[in-house]
Motif scaffolding. Structure first.
Motif: not given
Length: 494
Positions: A260-263, A273, A277
């Motif tokens: 989960d890239p947000s966490c 991640i 990027e």
């Protein structure tokens, strides 16, 4: 007969001429290098270097040739720095030019310059900056990580309690405790003491550390061109690293499937991640190979350095029972018996703090340090070090420098105490190295050492099954690294 005699004389003259020309060429090439013993063709200085006590033999050469000298490991030229002043001058005062990673053929055949520890140039800069930032984000030096270490220390206490005072080998439980902390940071998960797969990983880490300090490995470092084709114990390193490599690769695949890239949950998530990027950046060093090998470096190095120090520490306290008693008195006074130790206690426990430092100094886990290299032609103390020259900064010689430590061959916490009994810093304390290449996880290691050390001594008195005076502190192996001796201890509940 006369013809045969003339031929023999001619052959002897040719050989003498070749030796003379070779020595003259060597002298011309090394005229501006630091002094050192004369090397033999192909063999280098193998006859002057002990295969079982490499560090001691280098220190002995330093006493003869000075704090900066040259040796040849086979045909490989190495400049050696002895003593605190020379090591500091190189790693701190001239840290940029001495900031290259030197060759270590035993591991170079596996890592090939990838991963955060053995990288150079832009690759090293990108990976080190990312790793430092990520470790900080996951709590290195923060309360969240302290709580995780405290929980693991209590798990270790309960595991030791199961021995009920009977003799046991502490290698595996200590290794498991420290590996679990690193596992939580790197892979986002700890493992139970009964987990057979994780136990296999710990065995591989300890075996790898031992194999890297054997005479066979030293022979490989001197003659890699020959040794890579020969069977022998030095090839067990490949097997141990493969175990770690496969384990990390499996964890990377698991993280990719649940990312989960947000966490981000751990180091691997953060790296994945970053890879996404920078996928359009052709100069990026964030790819799977660097991810796997950097994680191997962090997991192996972070686990074995701390667990080796603790194993040596507990052995020392069994031998010097009066020092153990003083530490426990301080623990009882500051922490008591009803709460877990905390890092904030360290400032109120100067004697314990000094003992931990002295354990690190005396155990001298990485006496040769990890090889450095100069990244350009360098003038150093009146000598010329050509670009790419490998440099051994003998951290152990700084930790045993008689100008900075009293009776450096003895175990004495007074090295870190002033006349009032307060903790005293010592600039020659370089257990984590110095300068731009110093240990990534220094803050984490210091926290682990204090919390695990005090937690165990809070609950147990450590006693040896043999007479304390008979305890042998000699390392099990002494090559590039010192491997703590195997022993058994009895942990009696307090």
């Amino acid at each position: 007969m006369e013809l045969r005699g003339a031929a023999t004389l001619f052959l002897a003259a040719c050989i003498s001429c070749l030796i003379f020309l070779w020595k003259r060429k060597q002298k011309q090439q090394t005229s501006k290098l630091p002094p050192g013993p004369t090397p033999l063709p192909l063999l280098g200085n193998v006859l002057q270097l002990s295969r079982t006590h490499l560090f001691k033999s280098l220190v002995t050469l330093g006493e003869k040739y000075g704090p900066v000298f040259t040796v040849y490991l086979g045909s490989r030229r190495v400049v050696v720095l002895c003593g605190h002043e020379a090591v500091k001058q190189a790693l701190v005062d001239h840290g940029e030019v001495f900031g290259g990673r030197g060759r270590m053929p035993t591991l170079d055949r596996i890592f090939h310059g990838y991963g955060v520890i053995f990288a150079n140039g832009e690759r090293w800069k990108q990976l080190r900056q990312f790793s430092i930032m990520t470790l900080r984000n996951f709590g290195m030096g923060k309360r969240s990580l302290e709580e995780r270490i405290t929980e693991e220390a209590q798990c270790l206490v309960e595991e030791i309690r199961k021995t009920k005072g009977s003799p046991f080998d502490p290698s595996h439980p200590i290794g498991h405790a420290i590996a679990s902390v690193l596992s939580a940071i790197t892979f986002g998960q700890r493992f139970d003491y009964q987990d057979e797969k994780f136990a296999h990983i710990i065995d591989a880490i300890q075996d790898l550390f031992l194999e890297l300090s054997t005479p066979w490995t030293q022979l490989y470092e001197m003659f890699p061109g020959i040794m890579q084709f020969l069977p022998g114990p030095h090839n067990r390193i490949l097997k141990d690293v493969k175990v770690l490599h496969d384990f990390v690769t499996e964890r990377v695949q698991m993280n990719q499937e649940t990312l989960d890239p947000s966490c981000p949950r751990d180091y691997i998530d953060s790296f994945l991640i970053k890879m996404e990027e920078e996928k359009q950046n052709p100069q990026s060093e964030f790819h799977t190979k660097n991810l796997v090998l950097s994680a191997v470096h962090l997991f192996f190095g972070g686990t074995e350095m701390v667990s080796s120090t603790l194993r040596y520490g507990f052995l020392l306290l069994m031998k010097y029972t009066e020092i153990q008693g003083k530490v426990q008195e301080e623990i009882d006074h500051v922490i008591g018996k009803n709460r877990s130790p905390a890092t904030e206690d360290r400032s109120q426990m100067p004697y314990t703090h000094a003992v931990i430092h002295e354990i690190q100094r005396f155990s001298n886990i990485i006496p040769l340090g990890i090889p450095h290299a100069v990244i350009q032609d360098t003038q150093f103390r009146g000598y010329t070090l050509p670009k790419g020259t490998d440099v051994f900064c003998l951290l152990g010689s700084a930790l045993q420098d008689p100008q900075h430590f009293i009776n450096p061959e003895d175990f004495d916490p007074r090295n870190f105490l002033d006349e009032n009994g307060s903790f005293k810093k010592n600039n020659a304390f370089v257990a984590f190295s110095s300068g731009k290449r110093m240990c990534l996880g220094e803050g984490l290691a210091r926290m682990e050492l204090f919390l695990v050390f005090t937690s165990v001594l809070q609950h147990f008195t450590l006693k040896s099954p043999i007479n304390p005076q008979e305890i042998d502190l000699t390392p099990k192996a002494s090559g590039f690294w010192h491997v703590s001796p195997r022993y058994k201890l009895c942990a009696h509940p307090r």
